[in-house]
Design an enzyme around this catalytic site. Sequence first.
Site, PDB file in Angstrom:
ATOM      1  N   LYS A  25      -0.711   0.819 -25.103  1.00 33.02           N
ATOM      2  CA  LYS A  25      -0.968   0.757 -26.553  1.00 33.02           C
ATOM      3  C   LYS A  25       0.370   0.912 -27.280  1.00 33.02           C
ATOM      4  O   LYS A  25       1.259   0.099 -27.057  1.00 33.02           O
ATOM      5  CB  LYS A  25      -2.042   1.777 -26.917  1.00 33.02           C
ATOM      6  CG  LYS A  25      -3.374   1.427 -26.212  1.00 33.02           C
ATOM      7  CD  LYS A  25      -4.505   2.391 -26.493  1.00 33.02           C
ATOM      8  CE  LYS A  25      -5.740   2.007 -25.684  1.00 33.02           C
ATOM      9  NZ  LYS A  25      -6.839   2.976 -25.826  1.00 33.02           N
ATOM     10  N   ARG A  63      -0.685  -2.533 -18.817  1.00 31.49           N
ATOM     11  CA  ARG A  63      -2.007  -1.911 -18.887  1.00 31.49           C
ATOM     12  C   ARG A  63      -2.129  -0.859 -17.788  1.00 31.49           C
ATOM     13  O   ARG A  63      -1.952  -1.172 -16.611  1.00 31.49           O
ATOM     14  CB  ARG A  63      -3.031  -3.029 -18.665  1.00 31.49           C
ATOM     15  CG  ARG A  63      -4.456  -2.722 -18.977  1.00 31.49           C
ATOM     16  CD  ARG A  63      -5.221  -4.008 -19.173  1.00 31.49           C
ATOM     17  NE  ARG A  63      -4.827  -4.585 -20.454  1.00 31.49           N
ATOM     18  CZ  ARG A  63      -5.253  -4.147 -21.640  1.00 31.49           C
ATOM     19  NH1 ARG A  63      -6.122  -3.157 -21.714  1.00 31.49           N
ATOM     20  NH2 ARG A  63      -4.829  -4.703 -22.755  1.00 31.49           N
ATOM     21  N   THR A  93      -2.843   6.142 -22.117  1.00 32.18           N
ATOM     22  CA  THR A  93      -2.673   4.791 -21.609  1.00 32.18           C
ATOM     23  C   THR A  93      -1.197   4.461 -21.750  1.00 32.18           C
ATOM     24  O   THR A  93      -0.474   5.113 -22.507  1.00 32.18           O
ATOM     25  CB  THR A  93      -3.470   3.763 -22.440  1.00 32.18           C
ATOM     26  OG1 THR A  93      -3.032   3.846 -23.800  1.00 32.18           O
ATOM     27  CG2 THR A  93      -4.966   4.033 -22.383  1.00 32.18           C
ATOM     28  N   TYR A 146       0.852  -1.188   0.000  1.00 32.59           N
ATOM     29  CA  TYR A 146       0.000   0.000   0.000  1.00 32.59           C
ATOM     30  C   TYR A 146       0.885   1.235   0.000  1.00 32.59           C
ATOM     31  O   TYR A 146       1.768   1.365   0.847  1.00 32.59           O
ATOM     32  CB  TYR A 146      -0.909   0.028   1.233  1.00 32.59           C
ATOM     33  CG  TYR A 146      -2.350  -0.169   0.843  1.00 32.59           C
ATOM     34  CD1 TYR A 146      -3.001   0.782   0.059  1.00 32.59           C
ATOM     35  CD2 TYR A 146      -3.057  -1.306   1.218  1.00 32.59           C
ATOM     36  CE1 TYR A 146      -4.303   0.597  -0.343  1.00 32.59           C
ATOM     37  CE2 TYR A 146      -4.363  -1.497   0.818  1.00 32.59           C
ATOM     38  CZ  TYR A 146      -4.995  -0.542   0.034  1.00 32.59           C
ATOM     39  OH  TYR A 146      -6.276  -0.727  -0.371  1.00 32.59           O
ATOM     40  N   ASP A 161      -5.788  13.672 -25.089  1.00 31.01           N
ATOM     41  CA  ASP A 161      -5.777  12.249 -24.756  1.00 31.01           C
ATOM     42  C   ASP A 161      -4.934  11.549 -25.814  1.00 31.01           C
ATOM     43  O   ASP A 161      -5.356  11.360 -26.955  1.00 31.01           O
ATOM     44  CB  ASP A 161      -7.215  11.729 -24.750  1.00 31.01           C
ATOM     45  CG  ASP A 161      -7.297  10.241 -24.430  1.00 31.01           C
ATOM     46  OD1 ASP A 161      -6.239   9.568 -24.451  1.00 31.01           O
ATOM     47  OD2 ASP A 161      -8.411   9.760 -24.171  1.00 31.01           O
TER      48      ASP A 161
END
Length: 411
Positions: free
Chosen positions: A226, A232, A223, A51, A197
Amino acid sequence: MEHLERADERVFRAVQDETARQLGQLEMIASENFVSPAVREALGTVFTHKYAEGLPGRRYYGGCEFADEVEELARSRATRLFGADHANVQPHSGAQANMAAYFAFIEPGDTILGMNLNHGGHLTHGSPVNFSGRLFKVHAYGVREEDGRIDYDQVREVARRCRPKLIMTGASAYPRTLDFGAFGEIAAEVGAVHVVDLAHIAGLVAGGHHPSPVPHADVVTTTTHKTLRGPRGGLILCRAEHARIIDKMVFPFIQGGPLMHVVASKAVALGEALTPAFRDYGASVVDNARALARALMARGVRLVSGGTDTHLLLVDLRDRDLTGKDAEQALERAGITVNKNTVPGETRSPFVTSGLRIGTPALTTRGMGTDEMKRIGGWIADILERPGDTARIDGIRGQVTELCAGYPLYA
Ligand SMILES: *Cc1c(COP(=O)(O)O)cnc(C)c1O
């Protein structure tokens, strides 16, 4: 994976089957890629136990010294790679990165301007089935019917009329270069925040194969999985003046603890993206897309905008008696994996569509080049000509299997 095999036979089997599937077919979904063994190894590390709410040096938990180290590496590599002032590497996905960017600047009920989904935009740019369409008043710009390109005069005209608080630039299915400078000017003129984006083309921008949005945007989201070829996840870059609010929107506003194993993996991928080899990779991705476009057009296949500047092409099937859904299925039978996609001026539902989106990032990672794209383009054209000819498609399946065998993924 000896532990997994012993502990959970069914999950192990599914992983084996998925591995065989990925190896034995031509992965041409434009948003997918194959990460390096190092990037994958980092994902399977003990950082998944940790954490680390907060930021490096300012955590809500003890024992974060090594979490700090990997997150600091990821942040500094991201800012160096893109020439940005500040990076937040914690967004769990591209959608999360966009959510944080919106809430950093606007409130529910405010007006946004984004790209029409049917013209290549993304769900998070104002679709009614997404939070963005539910919470904000959405206006859209699109591409010209004649040439499939963004009409910047229309963008300006819509922006002047609707006075958006935020302009979202970027797309999931736009094959041409985006003029971030033009969008930035329009945003400045109407007093809107400019968010870009970069999800699909981040790897191309990193390698210098597409102009950078960083000088023209308040915030850039992306992201990491890609064309950037990382795990991911999501990433946000911004000007120094927005750093505090962006960080606060990611945590605690929309997320809890960061996925530290993914952050570690992002650090590895961003390190790879800084190498000359990654620059070469991006150049090959674009060369391959152009070669594929040429091969298809030579066979009479229509492409939206008549070609590509990027990693993807958009096939327009409206001149044929064939839907995107049926074309996707026929290609899948041959081991060529693509996705159906709406085209500008679409009349069919998003579950049927009149187009296909085809990308080259994954096959380029596998080592394929323009000769292979020519062959694959021929197969795709064959199948689109006679989608019901299963004997012929099965013959192509055999050739696809043979081609794949020559390009092992993790050689
Ligand atoms: C893929 C994509 C996203 C969403 O990314 P996820 O990680 O799937 O949430 C957002 N915007 C654009 C333009 C995309 O192409």
